[in-house]
Scaffold this motif. Sequence first.
Motif, PDB file in Angstrom:
ATOM      1  N   GLN A   4       0.840  -1.202   0.000  1.00 21.33           N
ATOM      2  CA  GLN A   4       0.000   0.000   0.000  1.00 21.33           C
ATOM      3  C   GLN A   4       0.873   1.249   0.000  1.00 21.33           C
ATOM      4  OE1 GLN A   4      -2.555   1.222   3.541  1.00 21.33           O
ATOM      5  NE2 GLN A   4      -4.142   0.380   2.198  1.00 21.33           N
ATOM      6  N   PHE A   5       0.450   2.246  -0.781  1.00 20.08           N
ATOM      7  CA  PHE A   5       1.151   3.532  -0.870  1.00 20.08           C
ATOM      8  C   PHE A   5       0.378   4.548  -0.028  1.00 20.08           C
ATOM      9  CE2 PHE A   5       1.994   7.649  -2.971  1.00 20.08           C
ATOM     10  CZ  PHE A   5       3.369   7.631  -3.036  1.00 20.08           C
ATOM     11  N   GLN A   6       1.078   5.175   0.918  1.00 16.56           N
ATOM     12  CA  GLN A   6       0.441   6.113   1.837  1.00 16.56           C
ATOM     13  C   GLN A   6       1.110   7.480   1.768  1.00 16.56           C
ATOM     14  OE1 GLN A   6       0.619   4.311   5.745  1.00 16.56           O
ATOM     15  NE2 GLN A   6      -0.580   2.507   5.112  1.00 16.56           N
ATOM     16  N   VAL A   7       0.318   8.537   2.031  1.00 17.90           N
ATOM     17  CA  VAL A   7       0.844   9.896   2.091  1.00 17.90           C
ATOM     18  C   VAL A   7       0.474  10.508   3.436  1.00 17.90           C
ATOM     19  CG1 VAL A   7       0.599  10.172  -0.408  1.00 17.90           C
ATOM     20  CG2 VAL A   7      -1.214  10.985   1.089  1.00 17.90           C
ATOM     21  N   ARG A   8       1.313  11.436   3.870  1.00 14.15           N
ATOM     22  CA  ARG A   8       0.960  12.177   5.087  1.00 14.15           C
ATOM     23  C   ARG A   8      -0.127  13.178   4.740  1.00 14.15           C
ATOM     24  NH1 ARG A   8       3.485  12.181  10.100  1.00 14.15           N
ATOM     25  NH2 ARG A   8       2.350  14.117  10.485  1.00 14.15           N
ATOM     26  N   LYS A   9      -1.187  13.183   5.538  1.00 17.81           N
ATOM     27  CA  LYS A   9      -2.336  14.029   5.244  1.00 17.81           C
ATOM     28  C   LYS A   9      -1.987  15.514   5.272  1.00 17.81           C
ATOM     29  CE  LYS A   9      -5.569  10.690   7.262  1.00 17.81           C
ATOM     30  NZ  LYS A   9      -6.564  10.449   8.345  1.00 17.81           N
ATOM     31  N   ASP A  10      -1.038  15.899   6.122  1.00 17.69           N
ATOM     32  CA  ASP A  10      -0.691  17.310   6.269  1.00 17.69           C
ATOM     33  C   ASP A  10       0.550  17.698   5.483  1.00 17.69           C
ATOM     34  OD1 ASP A  10       1.099  15.867   7.767  1.00 17.69           O
ATOM     35  OD2 ASP A  10       1.019  17.181   9.526  1.00 17.69           O
ATOM     36  N   ALA A  13       3.723  15.619   0.065  1.00 15.13           N
ATOM     37  CA  ALA A  13       4.947  15.170  -0.597  1.00 15.13           C
ATOM     38  C   ALA A  13       5.652  14.056   0.182  1.00 15.13           C
ATOM     39  CB  ALA A  13       5.904  16.342  -0.791  1.00 15.13           C
ATOM     40  N   THR A  14       5.265  13.843   1.431  1.00 12.06           N
ATOM     41  CA  THR A  14       5.867  12.811   2.265  1.00 12.06           C
ATOM     42  C   THR A  14       5.075  11.521   2.110  1.00 12.06           C
ATOM     43  OG1 THR A  14       6.608  14.470   3.869  1.00 12.06           O
ATOM     44  CG2 THR A  14       6.527  12.186   4.610  1.00 12.06           C
ATOM     45  N   THR A  15       5.739  10.464   1.683  1.00 16.57           N
ATOM     46  CA  THR A  15       5.061   9.206   1.387  1.00 16.57           C
ATOM     47  C   THR A  15       5.803   8.033   2.009  1.00 16.57           C
ATOM     48  OG1 THR A  15       6.285   8.774  -0.670  1.00 16.57           O
ATOM     49  CG2 THR A  15       4.343  10.191  -0.838  1.00 16.57           C
ATOM     50  N   ARG A  16       5.111   6.907   2.039  1.00 16.15           N
ATOM     51  CA  ARG A  16       5.753   5.667   2.465  1.00 16.15           C
ATOM     52  C   ARG A  16       5.022   4.489   1.823  1.00 16.15           C
ATOM     53  NH1 ARG A  16       3.884   5.192   8.894  1.00 16.15           N
ATOM     54  NH2 ARG A  16       1.707   4.587   8.507  1.00 16.15           N
ATOM     55  N   THR A  17       5.735   3.380   1.697  1.00 11.30           N
ATOM     56  CA  THR A  17       5.152   2.143   1.194  1.00 11.30           C
ATOM     57  C   THR A  17       5.097   1.143   2.338  1.00 11.30           C
ATOM     58  OG1 THR A  17       6.013   2.520  -1.033  1.00 11.30           O
ATOM     59  CG2 THR A  17       5.387   0.277  -0.465  1.00 11.30           C
ATOM     60  N   VAL A  18       3.916   0.557   2.544  1.00  8.11           N
ATOM     61  CA  VAL A  18       3.694  -0.357   3.662  1.00  8.11           C
ATOM     62  C   VAL A  18       3.256  -1.711   3.119  1.00  8.11           C
ATOM     63  CG1 VAL A  18       2.331  -0.785   5.734  1.00  8.11           C
ATOM     64  CG2 VAL A  18       3.078   1.542   5.195  1.00  8.11           C
ATOM     65  N   GLN A  19       3.811  -2.774   3.643  1.00  8.39           N
ATOM     66  CA  GLN A  19       3.409  -4.128   3.276  1.00  8.39           C
ATOM     67  C   GLN A  19       2.748  -4.808   4.464  1.00  8.39           C
ATOM     68  OE1 GLN A  19       6.938  -6.066   1.604  1.00  8.39           O
ATOM     69  NE2 GLN A  19       6.074  -5.732  -0.432  1.00  8.39           N
ATOM     70  N   VAL A  73      -4.577   7.073   2.519  1.00  9.94           N
ATOM     71  CA  VAL A  73      -4.472   6.414   1.221  1.00  9.94           C
ATOM     72  C   VAL A  73      -5.320   7.196   0.227  1.00  9.94           C
ATOM     73  CG1 VAL A  73      -4.898   4.299  -0.086  1.00  9.94           C
ATOM     74  CG2 VAL A  73      -4.088   4.169   2.277  1.00  9.94           C
ATOM     75  N   VAL A  74      -4.702   7.668  -0.838  1.00  9.06           N
ATOM     76  CA  VAL A  74      -5.408   8.450  -1.844  1.00  9.06           C
ATOM     77  C   VAL A  74      -6.262   7.509  -2.698  1.00  9.06           C
ATOM     78  CG1 VAL A  74      -5.176  10.023  -3.804  1.00  9.06           C
ATOM     79  CG2 VAL A  74      -3.517  10.122  -1.910  1.00  9.06           C
ATOM     80  N   ASP A 347       8.422   2.224  -6.283  1.00  6.98           N
ATOM     81  CA  ASP A 347       9.319   3.356  -6.565  1.00  6.98           C
ATOM     82  C   ASP A 347       8.782   4.200  -7.718  1.00  6.98           C
ATOM     83  OD1 ASP A 347      10.989   2.502  -4.568  1.00  6.98           O
ATOM     84  OD2 ASP A 347      12.435   1.540  -5.901  1.00  6.98           O
ATOM     85  N   ALA A 348       8.273   3.548  -8.753  1.00  8.13           N
ATOM     86  CA  ALA A 348       7.722   4.275  -9.888  1.00  8.13           C
ATOM     87  C   ALA A 348       6.460   5.031  -9.496  1.00  8.13           C
ATOM     88  CB  ALA A 348       7.434   3.311 -11.035  1.00  8.13           C
ATOM     89  N   VAL A 349       5.658   4.438  -8.619  1.00 12.06           N
ATOM     90  CA  VAL A 349       4.448   5.112  -8.140  1.00 12.06           C
ATOM     91  C   VAL A 349       4.815   6.360  -7.343  1.00 12.06           C
ATOM     92  CG1 VAL A 349       2.517   4.887  -6.521  1.00 12.06           C
ATOM     93  CG2 VAL A 349       2.955   3.083  -8.194  1.00 12.06           C
ATOM     94  N   GLN A 350       5.830   6.250  -6.493  1.00 15.10           N
ATOM     95  CA  GLN A 350       6.261   7.407  -5.707  1.00 15.10           C
ATOM     96  C   GLN A 350       6.738   8.529  -6.620  1.00 15.10           C
ATOM     97  OE1 GLN A 350       9.278   9.101  -4.971  1.00 15.10           O
ATOM     98  NE2 GLN A 350       8.189  10.368  -3.474  1.00 15.10           N
ATOM     99  N   ALA A 351       7.493   8.195  -7.650  1.00 16.75           N
ATOM    100  CA  ALA A 351       7.991   9.208  -8.581  1.00 16.75           C
ATOM    101  C   ALA A 351       6.846   9.872  -9.338  1.00 16.75           C
ATOM    102  CB  ALA A 351       8.978   8.574  -9.559  1.00 16.75           C
ATOM    103  N   ALA A 352       5.860   9.082  -9.746  1.00 15.74           N
ATOM    104  CA  ALA A 352       4.713   9.641 -10.452  1.00 15.74           C
ATOM    105  C   ALA A 352       3.900  10.544  -9.536  1.00 15.74           C
ATOM    106  CB  ALA A 352       3.835   8.518 -11.001  1.00 15.74           C
ATOM    107  N   HIS A 353       3.745  10.151  -8.274  1.00 20.72           N
ATOM    108  CA  HIS A 353       3.037  10.992  -7.298  1.00 20.72           C
ATOM    109  C   HIS A 353       3.724  12.342  -7.165  1.00 20.72           C
ATOM    110  CE1 HIS A 353       1.219  12.357  -3.527  1.00 20.72           C
ATOM    111  NE2 HIS A 353       2.447  12.505  -3.046  1.00 20.72           N
TER     112      HIS A 353
END
Length: 372
Positions: A4-10, A13-19, A73-74, A347-353
């Motif tokens: 799962q790709f997550q972003v900080r709500k506030d 630009a800050t993201t993380r990938t969680v398994q 999660v967007v 990694d590609a998803v993060q770059a596209a985001h």
Amino acid sequence: MTTQFQVRKDQLATTRTVQRPDTPLADGDIRVRIEQFAYTSNNITYAAFGDAMNYWQFFPVAPAGDDAAAWGVVPVWGFGVVQETQCAGVAVGDRLYGYWPMASHAVLTPARISPEGFLDGAPHRAALHPVYNNYLRCAVDPLFDPATEPLQALLRPLFLTAWLIDDFLADNDFFGTNTGGQRGVMLLSSASSKTAYATAAQLVQRPEVEVVGLTSPGNVAFCESLGVYSRVLTYDQLEQLPEDTPCVYVDFAGNGALRKAIHSRFTALAYSCSIGGTHVDQLAGGRDLAGPRPVLFFAPAQAKKRHGDWGAAGFNERMAQAWHAFLAQVNDPAAPWVVVQHHNGPDAVQAAHALVLGGQGDPRVGHMLSML
């Protein structure tokens, strides 16, 4: 295992990938492998208005530490295939179009199952608008075409909003701007965004209005090439329109300074509506503005009204006719409006985001993502 790709709500630009390991399905649930989804400025709007419009509630982050509430999660639109089922009405292998988390897999609880599809009946989604909870079986979806699947993910939800904006403005007689033998001017910000130019493609068919696109200097040529704007101006060229121009402002950018400039300049501004927030670093409210108070446009409300006016069959027939005409414009082989790029893996998803969030990408490119 679900990624799962997550972003900080506030801090988007800050993201993380969680398994997380997959848990056994409960009776009535299905597990869907999310194959591909679109990522556009519309998804940035979902994040920017995540709290105000309840977008974070569709796919809540599972508790994992004290800061779980800070992450979201967007939601995205795309396609998935049923991988596992404990639901008698949904089979393994069913291909679905709908609203997904940015993840490799999703667990749904189908309810109100029909040959056409179903609603996700998960308790946490019960109070959320059903337009986002509906999943369609591609095999019988009249709008589905496997040859243009990426374009459908990229444009279909945006087009529905655009089509409803056009219908809402016409339904309200363009707020009186087209009186006295003159055409009302529809001012569309973020004119290079897909929702904006889809709206322009509908409005340009109405002879009673003129459609003016507002954009950054680098996107003027692209906007002009589409042929759906009467004029394209940069954000600092508002003075090229007379102050007494009868107009409506349709705001896809959410830029507070631009909104204030428009409200201050145009003395005959009849209506101001906010659609999105593509300029996430310049968002601002609507207080202390001259002229009409900005109103947030909520597409499902207009959809509900038209379902009442036309019935579900009449609504779907009108929308499908307009969609197919629009898709033919977009997919013109001689001059396509969208060139699809695929991005696979976290990694590609993060770059596209980061690219879409920054708003600096080529407006002609449509990003299709997969966490797989």
